[in-house]
Design an enzyme around this catalytic site. Sequence first.
Site, PDB file in Angstrom:
ATOM      1  N   GLY A  10      -7.210   7.791   4.078  1.00  0.00           N
ATOM      2  CA  GLY A  10      -5.900   8.055   4.531  1.00  0.00           C
ATOM      3  C   GLY A  10      -4.398   8.530   3.651  1.00  0.00           C
ATOM      4  N   ARG A  11      -3.384   7.927   3.540  1.00  0.00           N
ATOM      5  CA  ARG A  11      -2.071   9.547   3.518  1.00  0.00           C
ATOM      6  C   ARG A  11      -2.771   9.324   1.766  1.00  0.00           C
ATOM      7  NH1 ARG A  11       0.038   8.508   8.736  1.00  0.00           N
ATOM      8  NH2 ARG A  11      -0.177   5.939   7.638  1.00  0.00           N
ATOM      9  N   GLY A  71      -2.218  -0.837  -4.826  1.00  0.00           N
ATOM     10  CA  GLY A  71      -1.322  -0.223  -4.354  1.00  0.00           C
ATOM     11  C   GLY A  71      -0.803  -0.922  -2.548  1.00  0.00           C
ATOM     12  N   THR A  72      -1.905  -1.248  -2.336  1.00  0.00           N
ATOM     13  CA  THR A  72      -1.515  -2.253  -0.463  1.00  0.00           C
ATOM     14  C   THR A  72      -0.326  -3.130  -0.564  1.00  0.00           C
ATOM     15  OG1 THR A  72      -3.959  -1.286  -0.191  1.00  0.00           O
ATOM     16  CG2 THR A  72      -2.520  -3.234   1.255  1.00  0.00           C
ATOM     17  N   ASN A  97       5.121   0.154  -5.703  1.00  0.00           N
ATOM     18  CA  ASN A  97       6.091   0.978  -5.253  1.00  0.00           C
ATOM     19  C   ASN A  97       5.346   1.818  -6.454  1.00  0.00           C
ATOM     20  OD1 ASN A  97       7.653   3.156  -5.807  1.00  0.00           O
ATOM     21  ND2 ASN A  97       8.722   2.492  -3.519  1.00  0.00           N
ATOM     22  N   PHE A  98       4.782   3.009  -7.144  1.00  0.00           N
ATOM     23  CA  PHE A  98       4.344   3.726  -8.083  1.00  0.00           C
ATOM     24  C   PHE A  98       4.748   4.953  -8.439  1.00  0.00           C
ATOM     25  CE2 PHE A  98       0.645   0.939  -7.186  1.00  0.00           C
ATOM     26  CZ  PHE A  98       0.083   0.834  -8.566  1.00  0.00           C
ATOM     27  N   HIS A 127      10.800   3.601   6.566  1.00  0.00           N
ATOM     28  CA  HIS A 127       9.651   4.329   6.668  1.00  0.00           C
ATOM     29  C   HIS A 127       8.896   5.251   7.713  1.00  0.00           C
ATOM     30  CE1 HIS A 127       8.939   1.769   2.826  1.00  0.00           C
ATOM     31  NE2 HIS A 127       8.437   3.151   2.716  1.00  0.00           N
ATOM     32  N   LYS A 131       3.454   2.977   9.228  1.00  0.00           N
ATOM     33  CA  LYS A 131       3.548   1.706   8.328  1.00  0.00           C
ATOM     34  C   LYS A 131       3.543   0.971   8.857  1.00  0.00           C
ATOM     35  CE  LYS A 131       6.021   0.124   4.348  1.00  0.00           C
ATOM     36  NZ  LYS A 131       5.024  -0.010   3.348  1.00  0.00           N
TER      37      LYS A 131
HETATM   38  P1  NAD Z   1      -3.304   5.219   6.008  1.00  0.00           P
HETATM   39  O1  NAD Z   1      -3.431   4.008   7.518  1.00  0.00           O
HETATM   40  O2  NAD Z   1      -2.819   5.829   5.911  1.00  0.00           O
HETATM   41  O3  NAD Z   1      -4.507   4.880   4.904  1.00  0.00           O
HETATM   42  C1  NAD Z   1      -4.736   3.723   4.764  1.00  0.00           C
HETATM   43  C2  NAD Z   1      -7.006   4.060   4.921  1.00  0.00           C
HETATM   44  O4  NAD Z   1      -7.083   2.812   5.388  1.00  0.00           O
HETATM   45  C3  NAD Z   1      -6.738   4.537   6.463  1.00  0.00           C
HETATM   46  O5  NAD Z   1      -8.563   5.437   5.866  1.00  0.00           O
HETATM   47  C4  NAD Z   1      -8.034   3.448   7.196  1.00  0.00           C
HETATM   48  O6  NAD Z   1      -9.223   3.832   7.677  1.00  0.00           O
HETATM   49  C5  NAD Z   1      -8.450   2.696   5.227  1.00  0.00           C
HETATM   50  N1  NAD Z   1      -8.638   0.601   6.280  1.00  0.00           N
HETATM   51  C6  NAD Z   1      -8.046   0.422   6.868  1.00  0.00           C
HETATM   52  N2  NAD Z   1      -8.850  -0.490   7.461  1.00  0.00           N
HETATM   53  C7  NAD Z   1     -10.396  -0.358   6.471  1.00  0.00           C
HETATM   54  C8  NAD Z   1     -11.357  -1.487   6.073  1.00  0.00           C
HETATM   55  N3  NAD Z   1     -11.507  -2.066   6.784  1.00  0.00           N
HETATM   56  N4  NAD Z   1     -12.442  -1.114   5.989  1.00  0.00           N
HETATM   57  C9  NAD Z   1     -11.492  -0.203   4.769  1.00  0.00           C
HETATM   58  N5  NAD Z   1     -10.871   1.275   5.089  1.00  0.00           N
HETATM   59  C10 NAD Z   1     -10.359   0.913   5.794  1.00  0.00           C
HETATM   60  O7  NAD Z   1      -2.368   4.476   4.940  1.00  0.00           O
HETATM   61  P2  NAD Z   1      -1.334   4.773   3.421  1.00  0.00           P
HETATM   62  O8  NAD Z   1       0.213   5.331   4.075  1.00  0.00           O
HETATM   63  O9  NAD Z   1      -2.286   5.938   3.415  1.00  0.00           O
HETATM   64  O10 NAD Z   1      -0.748   3.810   3.291  1.00  0.00           O
HETATM   65  C11 NAD Z   1      -2.269   2.622   2.329  1.00  0.00           C
HETATM   66  C12 NAD Z   1      -1.707   1.641   1.660  1.00  0.00           C
HETATM   67  O11 NAD Z   1      -0.663   2.030   0.854  1.00  0.00           O
HETATM   68  C13 NAD Z   1      -0.696   1.165   2.653  1.00  0.00           C
HETATM   69  O12 NAD Z   1      -0.274  -0.693   2.392  1.00  0.00           O
HETATM   70  C14 NAD Z   1       0.925   1.053   2.279  1.00  0.00           C
HETATM   71  O13 NAD Z   1       1.959   0.076   2.704  1.00  0.00           O
HETATM   72  C15 NAD Z   1       0.568   0.983   0.937  1.00  0.00           C
HETATM   73  N6  NAD Z   1       1.283   2.275  -0.056  1.00  0.00           N
HETATM   74  C16 NAD Z   1       1.672   1.858  -0.808  1.00  0.00           C
HETATM   75  C17 NAD Z   1       2.205   2.590  -1.970  1.00  0.00           C
HETATM   76  C18 NAD Z   1       2.770   2.211  -3.775  1.00  0.00           C
HETATM   77  O14 NAD Z   1       4.220   3.192  -3.576  1.00  0.00           O
HETATM   78  N7  NAD Z   1       2.776   0.778  -3.472  1.00  0.00           N
HETATM   79  C19 NAD Z   1       3.041   4.086  -1.369  1.00  0.00           C
HETATM   80  C20 NAD Z   1       2.909   4.610   0.327  1.00  0.00           C
HETATM   81  C21 NAD Z   1       1.947   3.701   0.027  1.00  0.00           C
END
Ligand code: NAD
Length: 218
Positions: A10-11, A71-72, A97-98, A127, A131
């Site tokens: 993911g991103r 972080g999810t 949020n990190f 966002h 998202k």
């Molecule tokens: P993204 O969609 O780019 O990445 C998510 C990843 O999870 C993808 O590679 C996807 O294939 C994988 N995934 C989805 N379903 C799956 C499954 N069933 N089994 C295994 N892998 C699976 O999203 P992102 O932008 O990287 O964000 C991911 C999470 O992090 C989101 O919840 C987002 O809100 C959160 N986030 C948190 C912070 C923080 O500071 N806490 C910052 C940014 C993003």
Amino acid sequence: MKIGIVGYKGRMGKEIKEVFEEKGHPFVWGYDKDGETYKDIPELIIDFSLPEVLEISIKYVKNFSIPLIVGTTGLTDEQLEQLKDISNDIPIVQSYNFSIGIQLFLKIVDLLKGYEEGWDLEVSEIHHRFKKDKPSGTAKMIVEHFNKEVPISSLRLGNVPGDHTLYMANLGEVLSISHRALSRRAFVEGVLKSAEFIINKDKGFYTFTDVLFGENYQ
Ligand code: NAD
């Protein structure tokens, strides 16, 4: 530190892999939609995926007996409780949020607490269009700091990594506090600090506030 990432394609996962490797921490294990990739047993797992994948992260940190960073966003209250339960055996850092800037934002919010009377309070968050959850976990963290209900407006626009603004207004004035993440790297730097913090703990539930300001910060 040998790291494992859940959501490594993911991103955030890709950015975490890149920054940790740049700092000499190899990516040795990953889990994504198409399953597991394995080079070695990791020393900690970092989960940036979806709430329904948390079970998988929990299973692996228990098997490997290593710390977990979550972080999810969009976790349910039950999932947060579950993380607290397993932190009796496994060290955990969980935050919506990190970024360091948002932690400072929350400190400012604490200063405003108790002055809500006579003011309208609202939070807006912007966002990127990909998202999945709404409102953002960060917006929820901001409103939790107040003694009254604060409405949240969510916009999903382009590729914005994360903007948050708290507005306070009375009939004569408007006070606003804003934070903008310029890139996902802002979050990854915080994940790195959290990894360095948690790697030598043997159990316990910590937030990023604990990592930055110490466990007794009020
Ligand atoms: P993204 O969609 O780019 O990445 C998510 C990843 O999870 C993808 O590679 C996807 O294939 C994988 N995934 C989805 N379903 C799956 C499954 N069933 N089994 C295994 N892998 C699976 O999203 P992102 O932008 O990287 O964000 C991911 C999470 O992090 C989101 O919840 C987002 O809100 C959160 N986030 C948190 C912070 C923080 O500071 N806490 C910052 C940014 C993003």
